[in-house]
Scaffold this motif. Structure first.
Motif, mmCIF file in Angstrom:
data_model
loop_
_atom_site.group_PDB
_atom_site.id
_atom_site.type_symbol
_atom_site.label_atom_id
_atom_site.label_comp_id
_atom_site.label_asym_id
_atom_site.label_seq_id
_atom_site.Cartn_x
_atom_site.Cartn_y
_atom_site.Cartn_z
ATOM 1 N N ASP A 67 3.175 4.434 -0.034
ATOM 2 C CA ASP A 67 3.470 5.301 -1.104
ATOM 3 C C ASP A 67 3.556 5.997 -2.047
ATOM 4 O OD1 ASP A 67 3.566 3.796 -4.054
ATOM 5 O OD2 ASP A 67 2.039 3.317 -3.886
ATOM 6 N N PHE A 68 4.483 6.292 -1.286
ATOM 7 C CA PHE A 68 4.518 8.561 -0.848
ATOM 8 C C PHE A 68 5.242 8.731 -2.061
ATOM 9 C CE2 PHE A 68 6.678 12.798 -0.269
ATOM 10 C CZ PHE A 68 5.430 13.436 0.422
ATOM 11 N N ASP A 69 6.330 7.998 -2.895
ATOM 12 C CA ASP A 69 6.700 8.232 -3.790
ATOM 13 C C ASP A 69 5.561 8.228 -5.189
ATOM 14 O OD1 ASP A 69 9.488 8.679 -2.665
ATOM 15 O OD2 ASP A 69 10.158 7.149 -3.146
ATOM 16 N N TYR A 70 4.719 7.363 -5.683
ATOM 17 C CA TYR A 70 4.191 7.577 -6.271
ATOM 18 C C TYR A 70 2.780 8.923 -6.044
ATOM 19 C CZ TYR A 70 0.110 6.090 -9.386
ATOM 20 O OH TYR A 70 -0.875 6.429 -10.154
ATOM 21 N N TYR A 71 2.046 8.825 -5.468
ATOM 22 C CA TYR A 71 1.321 10.157 -5.330
ATOM 23 C C TYR A 71 2.006 11.402 -5.731
ATOM 24 C CZ TYR A 71 -2.082 6.521 -4.317
ATOM 25 O OH TYR A 71 -3.086 5.584 -4.218
ATOM 26 N N ASN A 74 3.082 12.189 -8.188
ATOM 27 C CA ASN A 74 1.579 12.236 -9.376
ATOM 28 C C ASN A 74 0.187 12.158 -8.109
ATOM 29 O OD1 ASN A 74 2.227 10.133 -11.731
ATOM 30 N ND2 ASN A 74 2.799 8.764 -10.363
ATOM 31 N N PRO A 75 0.216 13.534 -8.224
ATOM 32 C CA PRO A 75 -0.484 14.316 -7.098
ATOM 33 C C PRO A 75 -2.010 14.548 -7.494
ATOM 34 C CG PRO A 75 0.639 15.972 -7.785
ATOM 35 C CD PRO A 75 1.447 14.856 -8.437
ATOM 36 N N GLY A 76 -2.035 14.099 -8.519
ATOM 37 C CA GLY A 76 -3.866 14.162 -9.253
ATOM 38 C C GLY A 76 -4.404 12.552 -8.177
ATOM 39 N N GLU A 77 -3.559 11.539 -8.686
ATOM 40 C CA GLU A 77 -4.442 10.257 -7.852
ATOM 41 C C GLU A 77 -4.838 9.787 -6.378
ATOM 42 O OE1 GLU A 77 -4.868 6.810 -9.727
ATOM 43 O OE2 GLU A 77 -4.153 8.785 -11.401
ATOM 44 N N LEU A 78 -4.222 11.573 -5.408
ATOM 45 C CA LEU A 78 -5.315 11.558 -4.380
ATOM 46 C C LEU A 78 -6.231 11.332 -4.433
ATOM 47 C CD1 LEU A 78 -2.627 13.790 -3.183
ATOM 48 C CD2 LEU A 78 -2.817 11.564 -2.176
ATOM 49 N N PHE A 79 -6.744 11.958 -5.343
ATOM 50 C CA PHE A 79 -8.620 12.356 -5.440
ATOM 51 C C PHE A 79 -9.427 11.601 -6.469
ATOM 52 C CE2 PHE A 79 -6.374 15.958 -3.188
ATOM 53 C CZ PHE A 79 -7.199 15.660 -2.396
ATOM 54 N N HIS A 222 2.954 -8.256 -2.099
ATOM 55 C CA HIS A 222 4.014 -6.389 -1.458
ATOM 56 C C HIS A 222 4.593 -6.179 -2.688
ATOM 57 C CE1 HIS A 222 3.397 -9.152 1.888
ATOM 58 N NE2 HIS A 222 2.379 -8.146 2.660
ATOM 59 N N ASP A 223 4.242 -5.008 -2.917
ATOM 60 C CA ASP A 223 5.195 -4.630 -4.353
ATOM 61 C C ASP A 223 6.375 -3.749 -3.561
ATOM 62 O OD1 ASP A 223 3.636 -1.895 -2.958
ATOM 63 O OD2 ASP A 223 2.108 -1.736 -4.620
ATOM 64 N N ALA A 224 6.995 -2.356 -4.811
ATOM 65 C CA ALA A 224 8.012 -1.871 -3.236
ATOM 66 C C ALA A 224 7.363 -1.041 -2.537
ATOM 67 C CB ALA A 224 8.468 -1.984 -4.657
ATOM 68 N N ALA A 225 6.613 -0.191 -2.798
ATOM 69 C CA ALA A 225 5.791 0.746 -2.467
ATOM 70 C C ALA A 225 5.645 0.400 -0.853
ATOM 71 C CB ALA A 225 4.274 1.021 -2.966
ATOM 72 N N ASN A 226 5.606 -1.212 -0.479
ATOM 73 C CA ASN A 226 6.621 -1.778 1.040
ATOM 74 C C ASN A 226 6.766 -2.682 1.275
ATOM 75 O OD1 ASN A 226 4.848 -2.036 3.403
ATOM 76 N ND2 ASN A 226 3.123 -3.715 3.427
#
Length: 262
Positions: A67-71, A74-79, A222-226
């Protein structure tokens, strides 16, 4: 279904509790089997701890990668709490754990396949308990179920944390995987207690679990991320690759055992 256990004013995440339980139970199994194998229990338990830490990192790393595009957006979501509480993708943890195990085994000069064998039953049992945690939290849910054998999530926290569909009948894929792992644990423990060549037990684990996961993925949401890559999703391709490795390990183990006994 029950994402939190309430004790007075204190809330304990059910997923976290069951994962911690799974870790302790798996290490206990490893400690017991290491004595039977003639391997230092302290070295085996330390290996289990290192492997578990690598597994946690690997499972979340693969989840983020898919789900790289989302993160990236939204880099804050990593933590975020949601990411920290998410179980991640098990295959990422399995691969990271295997790499770490190989490194530690070589560093400590432990017998490679023999050491891997004593971890396989505990890995299956611990993973099964962890999947019960997934079911309690509401993550890793199945596709919409038209059959009578379904589960309906209603707790708003499951939707808030993981996006779990509420008031919708879904396949209980978490339970399917948990029960599959419990069955695999029984099979591996039975095989472990029988004469076997080094590598046979971990080889069978790499055949049985991916086979179960490959099948369950057909009814998992499965969502669009996979997305599907050809006829299968990424987890199914990984499962097929691990099954091939498992078949090779079991065949090699049998050849070595045949040579040794003749």
């Amino acid at each position: 279904m029950f994402p939190f256990i309430r004790i007075g004013d204190f809330y304990l995440p059910t997923y976290g509790l069951l994962v911690a339980t799974a870790f302790v139970v798996a290490l206990w199994i490893v400690s017991r089997l290491s004595r039977r194998s003639g391997i230092d229990p302290d070295a085996a338990v330390n290996l289990g701890i290192y492997t578990a830490l690598a597994g946690i990192i690997g499972s979340k790393a693969l989840m983020i990668a898919l789900d790289f595009d989302y993160y990236a957006a939204n880099p804050g979501e990593l933590f975020s709490l949601t990411t920290l509480q998410a179980g991640g993708i098990f295959f990422g943890g399995l691969i990271a754990g295997l790499v770490t195990a190989v490194w530690y085994i070589r560093r400590k000069k432990l017998p490679g396949f023999k050491t891997a064998d004593l971890f396989a039953p505990g890995l299956a049992l611990g993973h099964g308990i962890g999947r019960l945690g997934c079911f309690s939290a509401g993550c890793c849910w199945g596709a919409h179920a038209d059959s009578g054998w379904s589960v309906t999530f209603t707790h708003p926290e499951a939707n808030r944390l993981f996006g779990t569909p509420l008031d919708t009948p879904l396949y209980p894929t978490q339970l399917y995987e948990a029960f599959s792992e419990f069955a695999i644990f029984g099979i591996l423990l039975w095989l472990f207690r029988k004469p076997h060549g080094p590598g046979a037990i971990i080889g069978w684990y790499l055949i049985l679990y991916p086979a179960a996961r490959f099948s369950i993925e057909f009814i998992r949401a499965h969502d669009a991320a996979n997305p599907y890559i050809g006829p299968f999703v990424a987890e199914q391709w990984i499962a097929l690759a691990l099954m091939a490795v498992g078949i090779w390990i079991v065949a090699s183990s049998r050849r070595r055992e045949t040579v040794r006994t003749h």
